[in-house]
Design an enzyme around this catalytic site. Structure first.
Site, PDB file in Angstrom:
ATOM      1  N   CYS A  99       0.819  -1.212   0.000  1.00  0.00           N
ATOM      2  CA  CYS A  99       0.000   0.000   0.000  1.00  0.00           C
ATOM      3  C   CYS A  99       0.861   1.274   0.000  1.00  0.00           C
ATOM      4  O   CYS A  99       1.554   1.534  -0.982  1.00  0.00           O
ATOM      5  CB  CYS A  99      -0.963  -0.050   1.180  1.00  0.00           C
ATOM      6  SG  CYS A  99      -2.473   0.883   0.894  1.00  0.00           S
ATOM      7  N   HIS A 201      -3.429  -6.164   1.577  1.00  0.00           N
ATOM      8  CA  HIS A 201      -3.129  -6.475   2.969  1.00  0.00           C
ATOM      9  C   HIS A 201      -4.169  -7.487   3.400  1.00  0.00           C
ATOM     10  O   HIS A 201      -4.715  -8.173   2.555  1.00  0.00           O
ATOM     11  CB  HIS A 201      -3.079  -5.196   3.815  1.00  0.00           C
ATOM     12  CG  HIS A 201      -4.327  -4.406   3.819  1.00  0.00           C
ATOM     13  ND1 HIS A 201      -5.264  -4.547   4.787  1.00  0.00           N
ATOM     14  CD2 HIS A 201      -4.808  -3.489   2.950  1.00  0.00           C
ATOM     15  CE1 HIS A 201      -6.256  -3.722   4.535  1.00  0.00           C
ATOM     16  NE2 HIS A 201      -6.023  -3.073   3.418  1.00  0.00           N
TER      17      HIS A 201
END
Ligand SMILES: [Zn+2]
Lengths: 250, 463
Positions: A99, A201
């Site tokens: 991210c 994630h």
């Protein structure tokens, strides 16, 4: 000294500030799966201003943060870490960036106002601020060059940046469910040598033990003995099957 | 005289509530509001104007329901007629439903006070519609980020809501929470006419030695330095200061000292010269109790009266409930984010008796679709003094939970089906022992419905 006589040093970049979305799960998974192979593991937290010991790191983890926290690490990343991380890449250290960390490893992040904040350029990718956030479960078919078995990777994405890949990287995989890098070209993540970047994630590594072992084997520079991954793969398959069959309930 | 459209909305909403209760859809906590709002979008505001005394809003990540219930009880005892949104239905349609419950069939209103728990993200619209006399902001933990965006955004949204409070209203703020404190500081700088009442704990004896992993607001909201914590009470709530000197815990108007914990059975402390206690276990409930006491103070209630009234309150639905099954005690608790989960695990550990656990994880919208947060829960505690003998993972994401436990060095049984999981727990707990059921929001509702069907609990719309 452990049975196999091998050591692994994990460098956790900005563990205090860039630690959102359960990134700790990625660290725990790297640690446990190395220990279960008899490897002696050390986790080096590399916060603001810290650079001591970077030379000994075998695998770096760089997680995501909230916008404000990302701003806070930005100067430090460029001033005290960038050159050392580039050196680490040269000597073959592995990287997993998720991210926000993924975006910062690229060439730049272009804000909504058109300003370009340079990244550290270890990955040939560019990110542009987007409108609507991409949020939800993701299933990808990993790049065949990685030789992962099973082929799929599962995770959860939550990002507004749109990332575009350059010539110097392969995608981590092709999206089967979700948005991935930019929601346009079907790619998710980026891989170059031992550097892995992704928006997934969830945490990423626990439910993707095959990817974890690939990263560990690159970091340790050796083959790894298989482990009993029945629970890991049960969790992987549960979410993969649900998302690919579209049977999620509100 | 009730305007015809409002009257139609009220009637349709009330009919929907009756119908949903009859078919057993769980107490009609949001449907009436939904139906009424479609006919008259301003139903809530129009009815709220008819409250004779006004309304109180409660927001923050954890503890809203318990704090609301305590405040409602304080006001009911005055005596006063109180409408409140119950059972965690804290989206705007839930408020409308609650207000409808206080409206007669002619649209005539029969209530004095409205007590509403409000999701942080909807505070500005709730303030605009309800014009409350007080708003309580408890804490801001990382929770359900995929629903509402990020913590800083949420803090700004709350600030915007409080800024719009009517003249003379009070913001009742938890000084021990760094993010809540920053909201109060900024409001205080910009607005003279808003009253702020700060509350906090001051008893190092009940503090924990270090920040748990889930403590997410450990950085200074002004300069980003890592905050120094002299004491940590719950999650990241405690006594903190920024090493650069630009930020620290506000002075408390109401400070709780001499905190005594009695396991899951009760908590008491001294505040403003009186001793306040309630049958709510866990240090996190000290904050809820103190928040309610502070709100009562802001509304002008007498300390002696509040002590008496709070002492009689039962634990709020769902957050913490006890039941007996064949001579065994069970505790059912809502655990929806790392901070809340860690507190409950720590409590179970403190009791020393918590050895049998059923853990339920769903990923529906009301739970938060992203389950990453379980990796920030210190499940390792279950392997320590808790020495969990029974660990059953259930719910839609039972495998994720079992996997998390595996990496904490623990072995859990996976039983996705809640009904069978419940059976397993009931069988596993020996006579005289206690079982704990910790679940995310929708898993909690499902477990509760099963227990009602088995006759172990009462339906919540009658509690
Ligand atoms: Zn500071």
């Amino acid at each position: 000294m452990s049975a196999s006589g091998q050591r692994l040093t994990i460098g956790w970049l900005y563990s205090d500030l860039m630690n959102i979305y359960g990134d700790r799960g990625n660290i725990q998974t790297l640690v446990q799966r190395a220990r279960w192979r008899g490897v002696e593991v050390r986790v080096l937290e590399l916060g603001k201003g810290a650079s001591e010991g970077i030379e000994a790191v075998d695998v770096f983890f760089f997680g995501g943060g909230q916008d404000k926290e990302q701003e806070l690490v930005y100067d430090d990343l460029l001033e005290t870490k960038a050159i050392r991380l580039a050196n680490a890449m040269q000597r073959g250290a592995a990287f997993l960036a998720v991210c926000g960390g993924y975006q910062l490893l690229g060439h730049y992040y272009q804000t909504a106002q058109g300003e370009r904040l340079p990244g550290i350029g270890l990955l040939d990718v560019r990110t542009v601020a987007g409108g609507q956030r991409c949020i939800g479960d993701v299933v990808i078919e990993s790049d065949p060059g990685l030789g992962l078995q099973p082929r799929t990777l599962v995770g959860f994405e939550n990002h507004s940046g749109r990332t575009y890949l350059g010539e110097g990287v392969r995608p981590l995989g092709r999206v089967r469910r979700g948005n991935g890098n930019n929601g346009e070209d079907g790619s998710e993540g980026a891989v170059s040598g031992n550097i892995f970047g992704t928006y997934l994630h969830g945490s990423l590594l626990p439910k993707n033990p095959h990817l974890t072992d690939l990263i560990l084997s690159r970091a340790l520079n050796r083959e790894l003995d298989p482990l009993d991954d029945s629970l890991e793969l049960a969790a992987h398959n549960w979410i993969k099957d649900r998302e690919l069959s579209g049977s999620r309930r509100a | 005289m009730t305007p015809p459209r409002l009257l139609a909305a009220v009637l349709a909403g009330k009919a929907a509530g009756t119908a949903s209760r009859l078919v057993g859809q769980g107490g009609g906590t949001t449907l009436p509001g939904l139906v009424a709002s479609r006919i008259e979008p301003r139903t809530l505001a129009l009815l709220a104007e008819r409250l004779t005394a006004g309304s109180v809003l409660i927001t923050g990540t954890n503890g809203k329901t318990t704090t609301s219930r305590l405040i409602a009880s304080l006001l009911q005892g005055l005596p006063a007629r109180v409408v409140a949104n119950r059972a965690g239905a804290n989206l705007v349609t839930g408020h409308t439903s609650a207000v409808l419950a206080g409206a007669g069939l002619t649209g005539r209103f029969r209530a004095d006070w409205g007590v509403f728990e409000v999701d942080e993200a909807t505070l500005p619209s709730a303030v605009a519609e309800l014009k409350p006399r007080a708003v309580v902001v408890g804490n801001l933990f990382r929770d359900q980020l995929d629903r509402y965006g990020e913590l800083e955004m949420l803090a700004l949204t709350i600030e915007r809501g409080l800024e719009a409070l009517p003249e003379g209203a009070t913001a009742v703020l938890n000084a021990d929470d760094p993010r809540t404190a920053e909201i109060g500081y900024r409001l205080g700088e910009r607005r003279g006419r808003l009253k702020i009442l700060w509350y906090g704990l001051d008893d190092p004896a009940v503090a924990i030695s270090e920040l748990p992993h889930a403590a997410d607001a450990r950085t200074c909201p002004r300069c980003g330095s890592r905050l120094d914590f002299r004491q940590v009470y719950v999650g990241h709530d405690g006594d903190y200061t920024c090493p650069t000197g630009d930020f620290g815990r506000p002075e408390r108007d109401l400070s709780a000292t001499s905190v005594q914990l009695d396991g899951l059975d009760g908590v008491r402390f001294t505040v403003g010269g009186v001793q306040v206690g309630a049958a709510l276990g866990g240090l996190y409930n000290a904050y809820n109790l103190l928040g309610a006491f502070a709100t009562g103070t802001a509304l002008g209630l007498k300390p002696g009266y509040m002590v008496e009234r709070l002492g009689e309150v039962p634990a709020a639905f769902g957050r913490q409930e006890r039941f007996l099954h064949q001579g065994r005690r069970f505790t059912l608790m809502l655990a929806k984010n790392p901070a809340g989960f860690n507190e409950i695990l720590r409590e179970a550990e403190r009791l020393g008796g918590g050895r049998h656990f059923l853990l339920g994880l769903n990923d529906r919208i009301a739970d938060g679709r992203d389950v990453s947060w379980i990796w920030d829960v210190d499940f390792e505690l279950l392997g320590g003094d808790c020495a969990a003998e029974t660990l059953i993972a259930t719910g839609v994401r039972a495998y994720d939970l079992a996997l998390r436990l595996k990496y904490a060095g623990l072995k859990a049984t996976v039983e996705v089906d809640l009904n069978r999981a419940l059976d397993r727990l009931l069988e596993a707990v020996p006579a005289g022992a206690e079982g704990f059921i910790l679940c995310t929001y929708t898993a909690m509702l499902d477990v509760r419905a099963l227990l009602v069907r088995r006759g172990s609990l009462r339906p919540y719309w009658r509690t």
